[in-house]
Design a protein around this motif. Structure first.
Motif, PDB file in Angstrom:
ATOM      1  N   LEU A 129       0.191   0.408  -7.908  1.00 25.08           N
ATOM      2  CA  LEU A 129       1.321   0.523  -7.733  1.00 25.08           C
ATOM      3  C   LEU A 129       2.320  -0.656  -8.166  1.00 25.08           C
ATOM      4  O   LEU A 129       2.289  -1.546  -8.963  1.00 25.08           O
ATOM      5  CB  LEU A 129       0.665   0.702  -6.095  1.00 25.08           C
ATOM      6  N   ARG A 169       0.229  -1.386  -0.396  1.00 31.08           N
ATOM      7  CA  ARG A 169       0.339  -0.417  -0.194  1.00 31.08           C
ATOM      8  C   ARG A 169       1.200   1.024   0.269  1.00 31.08           C
ATOM      9  O   ARG A 169       0.710   2.452  -0.336  1.00 31.08           O
ATOM     10  CB  ARG A 169      -0.820  -0.352   0.953  1.00 31.08           C
ATOM     11  N   LEU A 208     -12.527   2.237  -9.045  1.00 35.71           N
ATOM     12  CA  LEU A 208     -11.784   3.206  -9.234  1.00 35.71           C
ATOM     13  C   LEU A 208     -10.618   2.349  -8.838  1.00 35.71           C
ATOM     14  O   LEU A 208     -10.697   1.667  -8.068  1.00 35.71           O
ATOM     15  CB  LEU A 208     -12.013   4.630  -8.818  1.00 35.71           C
ATOM     16  N   ARG A 209      -9.801   2.365 -10.007  1.00 33.26           N
ATOM     17  CA  ARG A 209      -8.552   1.712  -9.391  1.00 33.26           C
ATOM     18  C   ARG A 209      -7.464   2.180  -9.335  1.00 33.26           C
ATOM     19  O   ARG A 209      -6.858   3.323 -10.160  1.00 33.26           O
ATOM     20  CB  ARG A 209      -8.385   0.658 -10.206  1.00 33.26           C
ATOM     21  N   ALA A 210      -6.170   2.324  -8.819  1.00 34.68           N
ATOM     22  CA  ALA A 210      -4.584   2.521  -8.510  1.00 34.68           C
ATOM     23  C   ALA A 210      -3.724   1.195  -8.778  1.00 34.68           C
ATOM     24  O   ALA A 210      -4.140   0.505  -8.744  1.00 34.68           O
ATOM     25  CB  ALA A 210      -4.103   3.295  -7.152  1.00 34.68           C
ATOM     26  N   LEU A 217      -9.201  11.601 -14.481  1.00 36.38           N
ATOM     27  CA  LEU A 217      -9.207  10.644 -13.246  1.00 36.38           C
ATOM     28  C   LEU A 217      -8.019  11.574 -12.687  1.00 36.38           C
ATOM     29  O   LEU A 217      -6.818  11.616 -13.359  1.00 36.38           O
ATOM     30  CB  LEU A 217      -8.666   9.349 -14.039  1.00 36.38           C
ATOM     31  N   TRP A 235     -11.278   0.137  -5.511  1.00 35.58           N
ATOM     32  CA  TRP A 235     -12.123   0.411  -4.735  1.00 35.58           C
ATOM     33  C   TRP A 235     -13.412   0.349  -5.516  1.00 35.58           C
ATOM     34  O   TRP A 235     -13.657   1.065  -6.868  1.00 35.58           O
ATOM     35  CB  TRP A 235     -12.113   1.387  -4.120  1.00 35.58           C
ATOM     36  N   ARG A 253       6.125  13.465  -7.330  1.00 38.45           N
ATOM     37  CA  ARG A 253       5.378  11.691  -7.989  1.00 38.45           C
ATOM     38  C   ARG A 253       5.772  10.536  -7.496  1.00 38.45           C
ATOM     39  O   ARG A 253       5.265   9.598  -7.379  1.00 38.45           O
ATOM     40  CB  ARG A 253       5.772  12.300  -9.264  1.00 38.45           C
ATOM     41  N   VAL A 271      -7.562   7.596  -4.894  1.00 33.26           N
ATOM     42  CA  VAL A 271      -8.107   8.242  -6.629  1.00 33.26           C
ATOM     43  C   VAL A 271      -9.568   8.381  -6.544  1.00 33.26           C
ATOM     44  O   VAL A 271      -9.836   8.540  -6.214  1.00 33.26           O
ATOM     45  CB  VAL A 271      -8.072   6.788  -7.993  1.00 33.26           C
ATOM     46  N   ALA A 327     -13.080   7.268  -4.741  1.00 31.38           N
ATOM     47  CA  ALA A 327     -13.159   5.359  -4.306  1.00 31.38           C
ATOM     48  C   ALA A 327     -14.539   5.116  -2.698  1.00 31.38           C
ATOM     49  O   ALA A 327     -13.956   5.839  -1.766  1.00 31.38           O
ATOM     50  CB  ALA A 327     -11.617   5.281  -3.380  1.00 31.38           C
ATOM     51  N   PHE A 381     -11.551   2.584 -19.055  1.00 28.21           N
ATOM     52  CA  PHE A 381     -11.183   4.368 -19.419  1.00 28.21           C
ATOM     53  C   PHE A 381      -9.600   4.460 -18.143  1.00 28.21           C
ATOM     54  O   PHE A 381      -9.378   4.152 -17.337  1.00 28.21           O
ATOM     55  CB  PHE A 381     -12.123   5.620 -18.084  1.00 28.21           C
ATOM     56  N   LYS A 417       5.070   3.523  -5.104  1.00 34.17           N
ATOM     57  CA  LYS A 417       4.646   4.716  -5.934  1.00 34.17           C
ATOM     58  C   LYS A 417       2.987   4.371  -6.873  1.00 34.17           C
ATOM     59  O   LYS A 417       3.080   2.758  -7.500  1.00 34.17           O
ATOM     60  CB  LYS A 417       5.782   5.097  -6.782  1.00 34.17           C
ATOM     61  N   LEU A 418       2.591   5.434  -7.481  1.00 34.56           N
ATOM     62  CA  LEU A 418       1.852   5.231  -8.174  1.00 34.56           C
ATOM     63  C   LEU A 418       2.158   4.825  -9.259  1.00 34.56           C
ATOM     64  O   LEU A 418       3.355   5.318 -10.471  1.00 34.56           O
ATOM     65  CB  LEU A 418       0.965   6.008  -8.303  1.00 34.56           C
ATOM     66  N   ILE A 419       1.875   3.492 -10.217  1.00 33.90           N
ATOM     67  CA  ILE A 419       2.015   3.648 -11.644  1.00 33.90           C
ATOM     68  C   ILE A 419       1.051   4.674 -12.316  1.00 33.90           C
ATOM     69  O   ILE A 419       1.556   5.872 -13.572  1.00 33.90           O
ATOM     70  CB  ILE A 419       2.099   2.669 -12.175  1.00 33.90           C
ATOM     71  N   SER A 420      -0.626   4.215 -12.262  1.00 31.20           N
ATOM     72  CA  SER A 420      -1.137   5.440 -13.014  1.00 31.20           C
ATOM     73  C   SER A 420      -2.442   4.885 -12.172  1.00 31.20           C
ATOM     74  O   SER A 420      -2.849   4.112 -11.013  1.00 31.20           O
ATOM     75  CB  SER A 420      -1.532   4.471 -13.772  1.00 31.20           C
ATOM     76  N   VAL A 421      -3.863   5.462 -12.687  1.00 34.15           N
ATOM     77  CA  VAL A 421      -5.059   4.478 -12.406  1.00 34.15           C
ATOM     78  C   VAL A 421      -6.063   4.872 -13.812  1.00 34.15           C
ATOM     79  O   VAL A 421      -5.782   5.040 -15.152  1.00 34.15           O
ATOM     80  CB  VAL A 421      -5.569   6.427 -12.166  1.00 34.15           C
ATOM     81  N   ALA A 422      -7.098   4.026 -12.937  1.00 35.11           N
ATOM     82  CA  ALA A 422      -8.121   4.385 -14.248  1.00 35.11           C
ATOM     83  C   ALA A 422      -9.575   3.994 -13.824  1.00 35.11           C
ATOM     84  O   ALA A 422      -9.636   3.579 -12.063  1.00 35.11           O
ATOM     85  CB  ALA A 422      -7.116   2.501 -15.117  1.00 35.11           C
ATOM     86  N   HIS A 423     -10.153   3.409 -14.015  1.00 34.97           N
ATOM     87  CA  HIS A 423     -11.566   3.498 -14.133  1.00 34.97           C
ATOM     88  C   HIS A 423     -12.795   2.539 -14.951  1.00 34.97           C
ATOM     89  O   HIS A 423     -12.341   2.691 -16.382  1.00 34.97           O
ATOM     90  CB  HIS A 423     -12.636   4.906 -14.267  1.00 34.97           C
TER      91      HIS A 423
END
Lengths: 173, 173
Positions: A66, A45, A62-64, B62, A93, B45, B52, A113, B111, A48-54
């Motif tokens: 990592l 948890r 909604l997703r993250a 997003l 989430w 970053r 999210v 989320a 998305f 680091k963040l790679i990206s987000v999506a829905h």
């Protein structure tokens, strides 16, 4: 209450306490997912963040996405294939409209989320998982691994992105 | 080519190179946002994920909300107000349908994050920003700060969540 019963209650209470005080760094479950034998990586948890999506439709989340340090470095360097030891985590989430935010924006446009649905992991080990492109796959819901039938579908679905080492998500700058 | 022209070209090339090789840790812009005097925090970053969201409507993005260590600790401890030094970053990207993902899912439901739109920061300094609830606000697009008129709207919009120390986003477990 017998001594055994008392001990059982004490252990149960303690387990509840531990579960309650340790939610910030991911589930502490020790149960491995079938086929690939993957456990929930400690501390994911915090990655680091790679990206987000829905995902709409039935998933409606909604997703993250990592990554551990090896994953992030490979993404940023633009180097494929991902090295052994790479782990990519997909958290999700529920997709929940925010009445609070909509009020401020003056229109219904905001989705946030909600409750965690499940978390998935891709673990790179080119020897151990040679039969599935070097990746092991796992999914957990409330710390409980998904069953074998579901995990058997992962590799085939990821094959269309073989050119990106089977990873769909691209790095969000 | 004169010596001056050569030097200008060399400097421009070098600047381009630097800009090209350093995108992973956020913009290196040095320009401070108006009113609150906030610069882009180095390394934001790499910060941990708070949650999210998806804003539809005109924003159509997003977003990921990240926090520095003080922010994450305060969220996880459930402690308000956030301590001085807290910084919350809101990153946003265009809301882009993924044809690649939809093909795999067999329906139009996916998305993903497109091009970065802008990034916002809330910086806690209860003395310096006493007039705006202890928070300074900033927004940057491609490293350039938003103008004064926009930043003047931040505090009023955040007031409805005064009970949560003016912070809308809640931690996603």
């Amino acid at each position: 209450m017998t001594r055994t019963a008392f001990l059982l209650v004490a252990v149960a209470a303690l387990a509840g306490l531990v579960a309650f005080t340790a939610p910030s760094s991911g589930h502490a479950a020790d149960e491995a997912a079938p086929i690939f034998g993957i456990k929930i990586p400690p501390g994911y948890r915090d990655w680091k963040l790679i990206s987000v999506a829905h995902e709409a439709g039935n998933l409606n989340d909604l997703r993250a996405i990592l990554g551990n340090d090896l994953a992030i470095k490979a993404y940023r360097d633009g180097k494929l294939p991902f090295p052994d030891g790479t782990i990519i985590a997909r958290l999700a989430w529920g997709y929940v409209p925010s009445g609070e935010n909509n009020k401020v924006f003056g229109r219904a446009q905001s989705f946030v989320a909600g409750t965690a649905t499940n978390v998935q992991f891709m673990v790179k080990d080119s020897r151990k998982y040679a039969a599935t492109g070097g990746w092991g796959f796992a999914q957990f819901k409330d710390g409980k691994p998904a069953d074998e039938a579901l995990l058997k579908t992962c590799f085939a679905c990821h094959e269309p992105v073989k050119a990106r080492d089977l990873v769909f998500t691209q790095y969000a700058p």
